[in-house]
Design an enzyme around this catalytic site. Structure first.
Site, PDB file in Angstrom:
ATOM      1  N   LYS A  29      -9.873  16.899  70.793  1.00  0.00           N
ATOM      2  CA  LYS A  29     -11.297  17.052  70.171  1.00  0.00           C
ATOM      3  C   LYS A  29     -12.504  16.034  70.838  1.00  0.00           C
ATOM      4  O   LYS A  29     -13.580  16.342  70.435  1.00  0.00           O
ATOM      5  CB  LYS A  29     -11.071  16.514  68.765  1.00  0.00           C
ATOM      6  CG  LYS A  29     -10.221  17.619  67.917  1.00  0.00           C
ATOM      7  CD  LYS A  29     -10.529  17.292  66.175  1.00  0.00           C
ATOM      8  CE  LYS A  29      -9.808  18.296  65.583  1.00  0.00           C
ATOM      9  NZ  LYS A  29      -8.174  18.599  65.656  1.00  0.00           N
TER      10      LYS A  29
HETATM   11  C1  LIG Z   1      -7.461  19.798  65.667  1.00  0.00           C
HETATM   12  C2  LIG Z   1      -6.294  19.935  66.500  1.00  0.00           C
HETATM   13  C3  LIG Z   1      -5.658  21.357  66.499  1.00  0.00           C
HETATM   14  C4  LIG Z   1      -6.227  22.498  65.874  1.00  0.00           C
HETATM   15  O1  LIG Z   1      -7.451  22.917  66.521  1.00  0.00           O
HETATM   16  P1  LIG Z   1      -8.584  23.766  65.634  1.00  0.00           P
HETATM   17  O2  LIG Z   1      -9.543  23.900  66.266  1.00  0.00           O
HETATM   18  O3  LIG Z   1      -8.621  23.445  64.228  1.00  0.00           O
HETATM   19  O4  LIG Z   1      -7.934  25.189  65.491  1.00  0.00           O
HETATM   20  C5  LIG Z   1      -4.543  21.413  67.321  1.00  0.00           C
HETATM   21  N1  LIG Z   1      -3.903  20.380  67.952  1.00  0.00           N
HETATM   22  C6  LIG Z   1      -4.274  19.168  67.694  1.00  0.00           C
HETATM   23  C7  LIG Z   1      -3.770  17.994  68.347  1.00  0.00           C
HETATM   24  C8  LIG Z   1      -5.449  18.729  66.930  1.00  0.00           C
HETATM   25  O5  LIG Z   1      -6.105  17.663  67.030  1.00  0.00           O
END
Ligand SMILES: *Cc1c(COP(=O)(O)O)cnc(C)c1O
Length: 472
Positions: A115
């Site tokens: 993120k």
């Molecule tokens: C947020 C997150 C996901 C999921 O991603 P999306 O964009 O919501 O599909 C998967 N793995 C990790 C480690 C995350 O922080």
């Protein structure tokens, strides 16, 4: 060049990038999409192969922003974000773990999860646009652990943003709490709520619904439905694809998925011209997406905790963007489906649409047991340790190859490593029997000072706290 955006539910059209940047969710409850996809020719892609991450990022992102931000300013923002805040020179490096199997490491940002790649840029873009407009916003959010720290890291150096993050007191892991509370900055406020994650979310919703408070504080959010996050995520699909031979040979991606944000960015890369053979979705026991691709019916269930908590979700908000494209951007038809979903918790789509959807994506479910087995298998075969989210994606990718869903064995499979294994030490310990070490920039996390306030689960208390601390 001009680019305009519309809401998937048809209530807004012709908006510019900065219009939709600060808004996040459209006023009609829909999500924003560009009216057309920027088009990259094979020559355009070839010219980017081997270029530094931030150069590719600029070329990919500029067409989505158009003339809203002067190009020289945009270039500076992007260069600074990816040069200063990521600990690997390649930003998003590839590691080979098997024949034509690669891991795309997306954990070299400040909070060691993917993120950061979008939120770091989002924070910088927010701050730039607010500065231009002479405005200030108060960002509020609730977190069960992960997104909170990524949002705090993204906003801590922003001049025009105050951020308040609520987490459930005593219910996050030590690492998760410390990643938030050890950020000591005058505009960062951590609230440890005496309650659950749901209580935190309810309070945030209540504050957004309190119009006088919302307006007085100029409330904003950095949640996963913001278009700019998708836009920033397109970049690493392109850099990794180019590294492995695109545009002259196709690649496949395996993506662990919750809210459908990350994998939608891969779909966007394909719309822009990147040759993608298959997009493979991995879900944990909360498998609403896998069930959809199996049955053609989208139906929510109850959320169950799993070893990959960032995907413990039963509504994949960003799917609405893909559905809009599937329906030929018929916003009325989309609105009808979404209203039905809201009322009944389910909707289905016809055969033709499913045929298209199954052509773009294939999906597999990986429960906790399989997740641990995958972590072990990967470690034993390669010595490379992966986090549980990465394992869910890799499981799906290998399953897809085994079942012939990828059209040729020589096509490189790129599995996204969405978090560093040290972010989920208990699962790693369980799977392979060793405790993963934090990367250097976090190695002293345990001994850092923390700052947070424990507050009671009461709307008035929280609102007073925010009012007293957010300068107007
Ligand atoms: C947020 C997150 C996901 C999921 O991603 P999306 O964009 O919501 O599909 C998967 N793995 C990790 C480690 C995350 O922080």
């Amino acid at each position: 060049m001009t680019i305009t955006y519309f809401s998937t539910r048809g209530g807004e059209t012709g908006l510019s990038f900065t219009d939709i940047l600060l808004g996040g969710l459209a006023k009609d409850g829909g999500l924003y999409l560009p009216e057309s996809w920027p088009d990259f020719s094979p020559e355009d892609f070839r010219a980017l192969a081997g270029a530094p991450y931030s150069d590719v990022a600029y070329q990919v992102i500029a067409p989505f922003i158009g003339d809203d931000i002067p190009h020289s300013d945009l270039k500076k923002i992007i260069d600074k974000v990816y040069a200063d805040n990521f600990s690997h020179a390649a930003v998003a490096p590839l590691v080979q773990i098997g024949p034509a199997s690669f891991i795309l490491e997306l954990f070299h940002g400040p909070t060691i999860a993917f993120k950061d790649y979008a939120l770091q840029l989002l924070g910088a873009l927010f701050d730039y646009v607010l500065e231009q407009r002479g405005e200030r916003v108060t960002i509020i959010g609730a977190t069960s652990g992960d997104t909170g720290s990524a949002a705090i890291e993204a906003c801590k150096s922003c001049k025009n943003i105050d951020i308040f993050i609520l987490h459930p007191h005593g219910r996050t892991s030590d690492i998760q709490r410390r990643q938030m509370t050890s950020v000591i900055a005058p505009n960062v406020h951590n609230i440890a709520l005496e309650g659950t994650f749901d209580d935190c979310q309810d309070l945030v919703k209540a504050m957004f619904n309190d119009a006088p408070f919302r307006d007085e504080m100029n409330l904003s959010a950095v949640n996963s439905i913001n278009w700019a996050r998708i836009m920033a995520q397109i970049v690493y699909y392109i850099t990794s694809g180019l590294s492995l031979g695109a545009p002259d040979r196709p690649v496949a991606f395996a993506v662990p998925t919750g809210n459908f944000g990350n994998v939608f960015a891969a779909y966007a890369a394909a719309q822009m011209g990147l040759p993608i053979d298959k997009l493979i979705i991995g879900s944990n026991r909360n498998d609403i997406l896998t069930r959809f691709f199996d049955s053609g019916e989208m139906k929510t269930g109850s959320v169950e905790p799993s070893l990959s908590p960032s995907m413990d979700i039963q509504i994949s908000s960003n799917f609405e963007r893909y559905l809009c494209d599937l329906l030929g951007r018929d916003t009325d038809a989309l609105k009808t489906l979404m209203e039905k979903f809201k009322e009944t918790g389910a909707f289905d789509v016809g055969e033709n649409i499913m045929a298209q959807a199954c052509n773009d994506f294939t999906a597999y479910k990986c429960d906790d047991e399989k997740t641990l087995a995958m972590m072990r298998e990967c470690y034993e075969a390669t010595g490379y340790s992966i986090d549980p989210h990465t394992a869910v994606g890799l499981y799906a990718g290998w399953k897809a190859r085994e079942e012939g869903a990828i059209s040729d064995l020589s096509i490189p499979l790129i599995a996204l490593a969405c978090a560093h294994p040290a972010k989920f030490p208990d699962a790693v310990q369980k799977a392979i029997g060793t405790h993963p070490a934090l990367p250097a920039h976090l190695s002293d996390l345990e001994s850092r000072d923390e700052k947070y306030d424990v507050l009671e689960n009461n709307l008035q208390t929280i609102q007073t706290y925010i009012k007293e601390r957010a300068p107007k």
